[in-house]
Design an enzyme around this catalytic site. Structure first.
Site, short mmCIF file in Angstrom:
data_model
loop_
_atom_site.label_atom_id
_atom_site.label_comp_id
_atom_site.label_asym_id
_atom_site.label_seq_id
_atom_site.Cartn_x
_atom_site.Cartn_y
_atom_site.Cartn_z
N PRO A 19 0.81 -1.23 0.00
CG PRO A 19 0.12 -0.87 2.21
CD PRO A 19 0.84 -1.86 1.32
CB CYS A 20 -0.36 4.73 -0.34
SG CYS A 20 0.17 6.42 -0.24
N PRO A 21 2.52 4.40 1.41
CG PRO A 21 4.21 5.54 2.64
CD PRO A 21 3.03 4.59 2.79
#
Length: 82
Positions: A19-21
């Site tokens: 997932p982000c980041p």
């Protein structure tokens, strides 16, 4: 037969499932160690990449060559600028 969807002479960074980041952190890390002019192919399953990658390129000055969606993945090509 070669994979025609992949740009020649690119370095691939695959962050699928992360997932982000993470996608932006990983492309930033790759860019630090590569020479100017190198094309980096970033693969991600994080839909935030559609907004994050163009914004990161704008902020860093690297060239966003292309960004596309492929089923459940996003693939972006970024050229390192000096």
């Amino acid at each position: 037969m070669a994979d025609s969807s992949r740009m020649d002479n690119s370095v691939r960074v695959d962050t699928s499932g992360r997932p982000c980041p993470v996608p932006i952190l990983e492309i930033a890390k790759a860019m630090r160690r590569l020479p100017v002019g190198t094309l980096v192919e970033l693969v991600s399953t994080d839909r935030g990449l559609e907004a994050d990658l163009p914004a990161w390129c704008e902020a860093t000055g690297h060239e966003l060559v292309r960004l596309e969606r492929r089923e459940t993945s996003y693939v972006g090509w970024v050229r390192k600028v000096g």
